[in-house]
Motif scaffolding. Structure first.
Motif, PDB file in Angstrom:
ATOM      1  N   ASP A  83       0.833  -1.213   0.000  1.00  0.00           N
ATOM      2  CA  ASP A  83       0.000   0.000   0.000  1.00  0.00           C
ATOM      3  C   ASP A  83       0.868   1.263   0.000  1.00  0.00           C
ATOM      4  OD1 ASP A  83      -2.267  -1.569   0.024  1.00  0.00           O
ATOM      5  OD2 ASP A  83      -2.613  -1.345   2.187  1.00  0.00           O
ATOM      6  N   ASP A  84       1.915   1.266   0.840  1.00  0.00           N
ATOM      7  CA  ASP A  84       2.793   2.441   0.921  1.00  0.00           C
ATOM      8  C   ASP A  84       3.538   2.671  -0.395  1.00  0.00           C
ATOM      9  OD1 ASP A  84       1.983   2.842   3.511  1.00  0.00           O
ATOM     10  OD2 ASP A  84       3.787   1.970   4.423  1.00  0.00           O
ATOM     11  N   PHE A  85       4.072   1.596  -0.966  1.00  0.00           N
ATOM     12  CA  PHE A  85       4.800   1.735  -2.236  1.00  0.00           C
ATOM     13  C   PHE A  85       3.865   2.154  -3.367  1.00  0.00           C
ATOM     14  CE2 PHE A  85       8.632  -1.176  -1.136  1.00  0.00           C
ATOM     15  CZ  PHE A  85       9.311  -0.084  -0.639  1.00  0.00           C
ATOM     16  N   SER A  86       2.651   1.627  -3.357  1.00  0.00           N
ATOM     17  CA  SER A  86       1.692   2.014  -4.399  1.00  0.00           C
ATOM     18  C   SER A  86       1.374   3.503  -4.308  1.00  0.00           C
ATOM     19  CB  SER A  86       0.402   1.199  -4.262  1.00  0.00           C
ATOM     20  OG  SER A  86       0.658  -0.162  -4.467  1.00  0.00           O
ATOM     21  N   LEU A  90       2.317   6.359  -7.144  1.00  0.00           N
ATOM     22  CA  LEU A  90       1.314   7.253  -7.728  1.00  0.00           C
ATOM     23  C   LEU A  90       1.670   8.721  -7.499  1.00  0.00           C
ATOM     24  CD1 LEU A  90      -1.944   5.318  -6.803  1.00  0.00           C
ATOM     25  CD2 LEU A  90      -0.878   5.507  -9.061  1.00  0.00           C
ATOM     26  N   GLU A  91       2.179   9.032  -6.319  1.00  0.00           N
ATOM     27  CA  GLU A  91       2.573  10.411  -6.027  1.00  0.00           C
ATOM     28  C   GLU A  91       3.764  10.838  -6.886  1.00  0.00           C
ATOM     29  OE1 GLU A  91       4.291  13.114  -2.372  1.00  0.00           O
ATOM     30  OE2 GLU A  91       3.119  11.342  -1.900  1.00  0.00           O
ATOM     31  N   ALA A  92       4.739   9.945  -7.039  1.00  0.00           N
ATOM     32  CA  ALA A  92       5.910  10.267  -7.866  1.00  0.00           C
ATOM     33  C   ALA A  92       5.505  10.471  -9.319  1.00  0.00           C
ATOM     34  CB  ALA A  92       6.955   9.157  -7.753  1.00  0.00           C
ATOM     35  N   GLU A  93       4.604   9.649  -9.808  1.00  0.00           N
ATOM     36  CA  GLU A  93       4.104   9.809 -11.178  1.00  0.00           C
ATOM     37  C   GLU A  93       3.347  11.125 -11.333  1.00  0.00           C
ATOM     38  OE1 GLU A  93       3.949   7.850 -14.224  1.00  0.00           O
ATOM     39  OE2 GLU A  93       5.800   7.132 -13.307  1.00  0.00           O
ATOM     40  N   ASP A  98      10.367  11.178 -12.097  1.00  0.00           N
ATOM     41  CA  ASP A  98      10.575   9.923 -12.811  1.00  0.00           C
ATOM     42  C   ASP A  98      11.569   9.003 -12.117  1.00  0.00           C
ATOM     43  OD1 ASP A  98       8.816  10.788 -14.752  1.00  0.00           O
ATOM     44  OD2 ASP A  98      10.394  11.669 -15.992  1.00  0.00           O
ATOM     45  N   GLU A  99      12.613   9.562 -11.533  1.00  0.00           N
ATOM     46  CA  GLU A  99      13.624   8.734 -10.873  1.00  0.00           C
ATOM     47  C   GLU A  99      13.018   7.989  -9.686  1.00  0.00           C
ATOM     48  OE1 GLU A  99      18.006   9.147  -8.749  1.00  0.00           O
ATOM     49  OE2 GLU A  99      17.131  10.880  -9.751  1.00  0.00           O
ATOM     50  N   ILE A 103      12.310   3.829  -9.174  1.00  0.00           N
ATOM     51  CA  ILE A 103      12.813   3.074  -8.014  1.00  0.00           C
ATOM     52  C   ILE A 103      11.657   2.367  -7.309  1.00  0.00           C
ATOM     53  CG2 ILE A 103      13.832   3.311  -5.719  1.00  0.00           C
ATOM     54  CD1 ILE A 103      15.558   5.597  -6.942  1.00  0.00           C
ATOM     55  N   VAL A 104      10.565   3.074  -7.095  1.00  0.00           N
ATOM     56  CA  VAL A 104       9.417   2.471  -6.410  1.00  0.00           C
ATOM     57  C   VAL A 104       8.792   1.387  -7.290  1.00  0.00           C
ATOM     58  CG1 VAL A 104       7.142   2.925  -5.414  1.00  0.00           C
ATOM     59  CG2 VAL A 104       8.997   4.545  -5.046  1.00  0.00           C
ATOM     60  N   ARG A 105       8.763   1.606  -8.604  1.00  0.00           N
ATOM     61  CA  ARG A 105       8.234   0.587  -9.525  1.00  0.00           C
ATOM     62  C   ARG A 105       9.048  -0.692  -9.414  1.00  0.00           C
ATOM     63  NH1 ARG A 105       9.119  -2.044 -13.827  1.00  0.00           N
ATOM     64  NH2 ARG A 105      11.101  -1.039 -14.261  1.00  0.00           N
TER      65      ARG A 105
END
Length: 129
Positions: A83-86, A90-93, A98-99, A103-105
């Motif tokens: 949940d946290d990574f998702s 989404l926030e980074a996108e 992009d970087e 990393i999260v992807r």
């Protein structure tokens, strides 16, 4: 004539006082600019120092270490991490970072592979021919 000399002296004193205040303000602004520039340089330096080891460490981390860590976690902890990574992805996108999104992807891919391996296709609801 006396009033005029006195008025001129007062005006001259006020002008000197104003110039001194302007000079003091200019000195203060210059010290502030200098402090800001030193702060910016320190931030750039620390950002460079932080970013370089992170990239090297991430690529040097063996996949077995991640699998061992994930295997030791409870299902609730894994759900919370997903949940946290998702949310982070989404926030980074959304912010165009992009970087960070990449990393999260990659972390989500590692988590997904672990979960698929642990659950197996039947428990995950995936049909395999």
């Amino acid at each position: 004539m006396m009033a005029s000399w006195c008025e001129k002296a007062i005006l001259a004193a006020q002008i000197r006082q104003s110039r001194r205040r302007i000079g003091d303000a200019n000195d203060l602004m210059e010290r502030s600019r200098s402090a800001i520039e030193r702060s910016r340089a320190a931030i750039r330096s620390s950002h460079t120092q932080i970013a370089a080891p992170t990239r090297a460490t991430a690529s040097a981390t063996p996949a077995s270490a991640a699998r061992t860590l994930l295997a030791d976690m409870s299902a609730d902890a894994l759900d919370a991490i997903v949940d946290d990574f998702s949310a982070a992805y989404l926030e980074a996108e959304a912010t165009g970072n992009d970087e960070t999104a990449e990393i999260v992807r990659q972390a989500l891919v590692v988590l997904g592979r672990h979960l698929a391996h642990e659950l197996g296709p039947k428990a995950a609801g995936v049909q395999i021919n």
